[in-house]
Design an enzyme around this catalytic site. Sequence first.
Site, PDB file in Angstrom:
ATOM      1  N   GLU A  32      53.388 -35.921 -16.408  1.00  0.00           N
ATOM      2  CA  GLU A  32      53.534 -35.495 -17.797  1.00  0.00           C
ATOM      3  C   GLU A  32      54.788 -34.632 -17.925  1.00  0.00           C
ATOM      4  O   GLU A  32      54.999 -33.716 -17.126  1.00  0.00           O
ATOM      5  CB  GLU A  32      52.274 -34.715 -18.224  1.00  0.00           C
ATOM      6  CG  GLU A  32      52.397 -33.863 -19.473  1.00  0.00           C
ATOM      7  CD  GLU A  32      52.765 -34.632 -20.747  1.00  0.00           C
ATOM      8  OE1 GLU A  32      52.209 -35.710 -20.992  1.00  0.00           O
ATOM      9  OE2 GLU A  32      53.647 -34.133 -21.489  1.00  0.00           O
ATOM     10  N   GLN A  33      55.582 -34.895 -18.967  1.00  0.00           N
ATOM     11  CA  GLN A  33      56.848 -34.168 -19.121  1.00  0.00           C
ATOM     12  C   GLN A  33      56.665 -32.683 -19.471  1.00  0.00           C
ATOM     13  O   GLN A  33      57.450 -31.834 -19.071  1.00  0.00           O
ATOM     14  CB  GLN A  33      57.714 -34.827 -20.192  1.00  0.00           C
ATOM     15  CG  GLN A  33      57.136 -34.744 -21.593  1.00  0.00           C
ATOM     16  CD  GLN A  33      58.025 -35.392 -22.653  1.00  0.00           C
ATOM     17  OE1 GLN A  33      59.077 -35.920 -22.337  1.00  0.00           O
ATOM     18  NE2 GLN A  33      57.616 -35.349 -23.894  1.00  0.00           N
ATOM     19  N   ARG A 106      42.070 -31.859 -31.639  1.00  0.00           N
ATOM     20  CA  ARG A 106      42.779 -32.618 -30.602  1.00  0.00           C
ATOM     21  C   ARG A 106      42.834 -31.881 -29.268  1.00  0.00           C
ATOM     22  O   ARG A 106      42.670 -32.480 -28.202  1.00  0.00           O
ATOM     23  CB  ARG A 106      44.228 -32.890 -31.032  1.00  0.00           C
ATOM     24  CG  ARG A 106      44.341 -33.994 -32.006  1.00  0.00           C
ATOM     25  CD  ARG A 106      45.711 -33.989 -32.651  1.00  0.00           C
ATOM     26  NE  ARG A 106      45.755 -35.036 -33.630  1.00  0.00           N
ATOM     27  CZ  ARG A 106      46.161 -36.279 -33.388  1.00  0.00           C
ATOM     28  NH1 ARG A 106      46.630 -36.625 -32.213  1.00  0.00           N
ATOM     29  NH2 ARG A 106      46.129 -37.187 -34.329  1.00  0.00           N
ATOM     30  N   TYR A 212      38.181 -32.920 -42.988  1.00  0.00           N
ATOM     31  CA  TYR A 212      36.902 -32.979 -42.250  1.00  0.00           C
ATOM     32  C   TYR A 212      36.825 -31.771 -41.326  1.00  0.00           C
ATOM     33  O   TYR A 212      37.829 -31.114 -41.054  1.00  0.00           O
ATOM     34  CB  TYR A 212      36.762 -34.294 -41.455  1.00  0.00           C
ATOM     35  CG  TYR A 212      37.943 -34.653 -40.585  1.00  0.00           C
ATOM     36  CD1 TYR A 212      38.147 -34.049 -39.350  1.00  0.00           C
ATOM     37  CD2 TYR A 212      38.867 -35.618 -41.001  1.00  0.00           C
ATOM     38  CE1 TYR A 212      39.236 -34.398 -38.549  1.00  0.00           C
ATOM     39  CE2 TYR A 212      39.952 -35.965 -40.214  1.00  0.00           C
ATOM     40  CZ  TYR A 212      40.124 -35.355 -38.987  1.00  0.00           C
ATOM     41  OH  TYR A 212      41.204 -35.680 -38.204  1.00  0.00           O
ATOM     42  N   ASP A 290      50.262 -45.488 -27.939  1.00  0.00           N
ATOM     43  CA  ASP A 290      51.407 -45.500 -28.857  1.00  0.00           C
ATOM     44  C   ASP A 290      52.675 -46.043 -28.194  1.00  0.00           C
ATOM     45  O   ASP A 290      53.614 -46.441 -28.884  1.00  0.00           O
ATOM     46  CB  ASP A 290      51.680 -44.087 -29.388  1.00  0.00           C
ATOM     47  CG  ASP A 290      50.765 -43.725 -30.549  1.00  0.00           C
ATOM     48  OD1 ASP A 290      49.801 -44.465 -30.803  1.00  0.00           O
ATOM     49  OD2 ASP A 290      51.016 -42.689 -31.205  1.00  0.00           O
TER      50      ASP A 290
HETATM   51  C1  LIG Z   1      48.603 -37.168 -38.676  1.00  0.00           C
HETATM   52  C2  LIG Z   1      47.986 -38.126 -37.717  1.00  0.00           C
HETATM   53  C3  LIG Z   1      46.615 -38.331 -37.768  1.00  0.00           C
HETATM   54  C4  LIG Z   1      46.011 -39.213 -36.873  1.00  0.00           C
HETATM   55  N1  LIG Z   1      44.671 -39.383 -36.930  1.00  0.00           N
HETATM   56  C5  LIG Z   1      44.061 -40.219 -36.060  1.00  0.00           C
HETATM   57  C6  LIG Z   1      42.643 -40.367 -36.092  1.00  0.00           C
HETATM   58  O1  LIG Z   1      41.955 -39.762 -36.921  1.00  0.00           O
HETATM   59  N2  LIG Z   1      42.063 -41.206 -35.166  1.00  0.00           N
HETATM   60  C7  LIG Z   1      42.799 -41.887 -34.232  1.00  0.00           C
HETATM   61  O2  LIG Z   1      42.214 -42.630 -33.414  1.00  0.00           O
HETATM   62  N3  LIG Z   1      44.163 -41.750 -34.179  1.00  0.00           N
HETATM   63  C8  LIG Z   1      44.796 -40.944 -35.055  1.00  0.00           C
HETATM   64  N4  LIG Z   1      46.153 -40.788 -35.014  1.00  0.00           N
HETATM   65  C9  LIG Z   1      46.929 -41.527 -33.995  1.00  0.00           C
HETATM   66  C10 LIG Z   1      46.866 -40.835 -32.639  1.00  0.00           C
HETATM   67  O3  LIG Z   1      47.202 -39.479 -32.740  1.00  0.00           O
HETATM   68  C11 LIG Z   1      47.803 -41.512 -31.635  1.00  0.00           C
HETATM   69  O4  LIG Z   1      47.658 -42.903 -31.722  1.00  0.00           O
HETATM   70  C12 LIG Z   1      47.456 -41.063 -30.211  1.00  0.00           C
HETATM   71  O5  LIG Z   1      47.575 -39.672 -30.081  1.00  0.00           O
HETATM   72  C13 LIG Z   1      48.370 -41.766 -29.201  1.00  0.00           C
HETATM   73  O6  LIG Z   1      48.047 -41.315 -27.913  1.00  0.00           O
HETATM   74  P1  LIG Z   1      48.998 -41.664 -26.674  1.00  0.00           P
HETATM   75  O7  LIG Z   1      48.356 -40.984 -25.505  1.00  0.00           O
HETATM   76  O8  LIG Z   1      49.245 -43.121 -26.633  1.00  0.00           O
HETATM   77  O9  LIG Z   1      50.411 -41.003 -27.016  1.00  0.00           O
HETATM   78  P2  LIG Z   1      50.799 -39.460 -27.190  1.00  0.00           P
HETATM   79  O10 LIG Z   1      49.666 -38.681 -27.756  1.00  0.00           O
HETATM   80  O11 LIG Z   1      52.092 -39.437 -27.914  1.00  0.00           O
HETATM   81  O12 LIG Z   1      51.000 -38.939 -25.694  1.00  0.00           O
HETATM   82  C14 LIG Z   1      52.144 -39.269 -24.940  1.00  0.00           C
HETATM   83  C15 LIG Z   1      52.299 -38.261 -23.811  1.00  0.00           C
HETATM   84  O13 LIG Z   1      53.367 -38.678 -22.979  1.00  0.00           O
HETATM   85  C16 LIG Z   1      54.229 -37.582 -22.721  1.00  0.00           C
HETATM   86  N5  LIG Z   1      55.563 -38.130 -22.485  1.00  0.00           N
HETATM   87  C17 LIG Z   1      56.434 -38.637 -23.407  1.00  0.00           C
HETATM   88  N6  LIG Z   1      57.572 -39.059 -22.824  1.00  0.00           N
HETATM   89  C18 LIG Z   1      57.425 -38.824 -21.484  1.00  0.00           C
HETATM   90  C19 LIG Z   1      58.261 -39.065 -20.352  1.00  0.00           C
HETATM   91  N7  LIG Z   1      59.470 -39.609 -20.468  1.00  0.00           N
HETATM   92  N8  LIG Z   1      57.793 -38.696 -19.112  1.00  0.00           N
HETATM   93  C20 LIG Z   1      56.551 -38.133 -18.980  1.00  0.00           C
HETATM   94  N9  LIG Z   1      55.723 -37.874 -20.024  1.00  0.00           N
HETATM   95  C21 LIG Z   1      56.150 -38.235 -21.274  1.00  0.00           C
HETATM   96  C22 LIG Z   1      54.116 -36.703 -23.960  1.00  0.00           C
HETATM   97  O14 LIG Z   1      54.487 -35.367 -23.707  1.00  0.00           O
HETATM   98  C23 LIG Z   1      52.639 -36.860 -24.304  1.00  0.00           C
HETATM   99  O15 LIG Z   1      51.826 -35.912 -23.626  1.00  0.00           O
HETATM  100  C24 LIG Z   1      46.787 -39.918 -35.910  1.00  0.00           C
HETATM  101  C25 LIG Z   1      48.167 -39.711 -35.862  1.00  0.00           C
HETATM  102  C26 LIG Z   1      48.761 -38.831 -36.763  1.00  0.00           C
HETATM  103  C27 LIG Z   1      50.249 -38.646 -36.705  1.00  0.00           C
END
Ligand SMILES: Cc1cc2nc3c(=O)[nH]c(=O)nc-3n(C[C@H](O)[C@H](O)[C@H](O)COP(=O)(O)OP(=O)(O)OC[C@H]3O[C@@H](n4cnc5c(N)ncnc54)[C@H](O)[C@@H]3O)c2cc1C
Length: 394
Positions: A32-33, A106, A212, A290
């Site tokens: 993790e970065q 979160r 909520y 994502d």
């Molecule tokens: C306002 C808002 C409301 C939302 N509400 C909902 C909801 O109600 N329900 C739901 O299911 N989803 C919701 N979402 C979507 C959800 O937040 C995301 O889809 C989810 O957090 C994605 O998770 P992830 O682990 O794929 O990516 P991220 O949460 O972006 O995690 C990526 C991680 O990788 C790390 N990283 C990045 N680049 C590097 C690198 N080069 N080297 C090492 N580490 C790195 C980052 O620091 C981070 O910790 C919402 C989004 C928003 C913006």
Amino acid sequence: MTLRIAVIGGGIGGLTAAVALLQAGFDVQVYEQAPELTEVGGGINMAPNATRVLRRLGLAEGLDREGVRPLGTHQRRWHDGRTLQRAPLNPLCEELYGAPHMTIHRADLLSVIAAAFSAERVHLGHRLVGRADRGDGAEAWFDNGVRITADVLVGADGIHSAVRTALFGGEAPDFAGCVAYRGLVPAERIAALGLELGSQSWVGPGAHFVHYFVSCGQLLNFVGWTEHDEWNREDWTDRATVARALAAFAGWHEQVRMIISAAETCFIWALFDRDPLRRWSAGRTTLLGDACHPMYPFMGQGAAMAIEDGAALAACLRAIADPAEALLHYERLRLPRVTRLQAMSRANKTRFHLRDGPAQRARDAEWAKAGDRSPDALRWLYEFDPGVVAPVTV
Ligand SMILES: Cc1cc2nc3c(=O)[nH]c(=O)nc-3n(C[C@H](O)[C@H](O)[C@H](O)COP(=O)(O)OP(=O)(O)OC[C@H]3O[C@@H](n4cnc5c(N)ncnc54)[C@H](O)[C@@H]3O)c2cc1C
């Protein structure tokens, strides 16, 4: 020999995948970065398709301790508060789908997941800057000079994914034309509103507002989305004030404005998006969450899909002996489902933000009839089991 799996990114998706992969018998390390595991923002909705995966991973106790089980969901009109549709959520979701619908902070969700995983397996302060395929494995290197090799590399590094760029090129994500004002309000400050322990969503011209409870009901989380043509971080940073949020929701129902006014601080989040990818994997490297399928949060399913990805990836790697083949199977299983949700989430931006007029009246009539938010109507979404490695036709 036990497969060594490196997960890049310790967000909700990366950590859930790490727990699922570890429990499936693999040797997992997370890179993790950030200097610590953190989640930006307030609350998150966890539909039963996501809570079921987390509960199977042994996280039920933590979720029950930190989360809230909303009684129902209520969609209302922006200025007069008229009900557009209501649907029960709990205990109905548990009866129908064997898992509750939950709302949770979160940071609490991330610590519940992280607690299932030994801290020694999480390498903080490691920002991936490059990767290469090595035939029977993958190599990755980080900005601190560390180089690692693994049998499988998983990019769970979010919408700006460096792993995705390394695999498929680097175009930047698109600004989605929406900005969110987000805040948390102590429940006692809005006690006069007499809100039930549930979720409400208000729709109006060019905007919508969702609230909520999180943190065992002690805090009310709100997110107010408004449409804008442009995003420029410098221009926007000074707009993250309660007064600006109130101005953005001028003319909206008193309840919306009282909730915003009760917040001490408020921050701004710009929404970015990418078109669906056709491929997620190359050789021994794949993507999840994502990093490969960001979506508008208007189905509340972005994190849920990342959580499902982790369970599906672990199941495929356990069922299929050749890791590269397992990664291809995983992506083929997941692509149709997440692509459907990406499209539905995009369509909801239009549906939620209709100007008052004939299209809005037609939508309201349809909602009153169809109850499309009711758990019954979302069976295809909520009862899905990502741990089943079904055959796929290509
Ligand atoms: C306002 C808002 C409301 C939302 N509400 C909902 C909801 O109600 N329900 C739901 O299911 N989803 C919701 N979402 C979507 C959800 O937040 C995301 O889809 C989810 O957090 C994605 O998770 P992830 O682990 O794929 O990516 P991220 O949460 O972006 O995690 C990526 C991680 O990788 C790390 N990283 C990045 N680049 C590097 C690198 N080069 N080297 C090492 N580490 C790195 C980052 O620091 C981070 O910790 C919402 C989004 C928003 C913006």
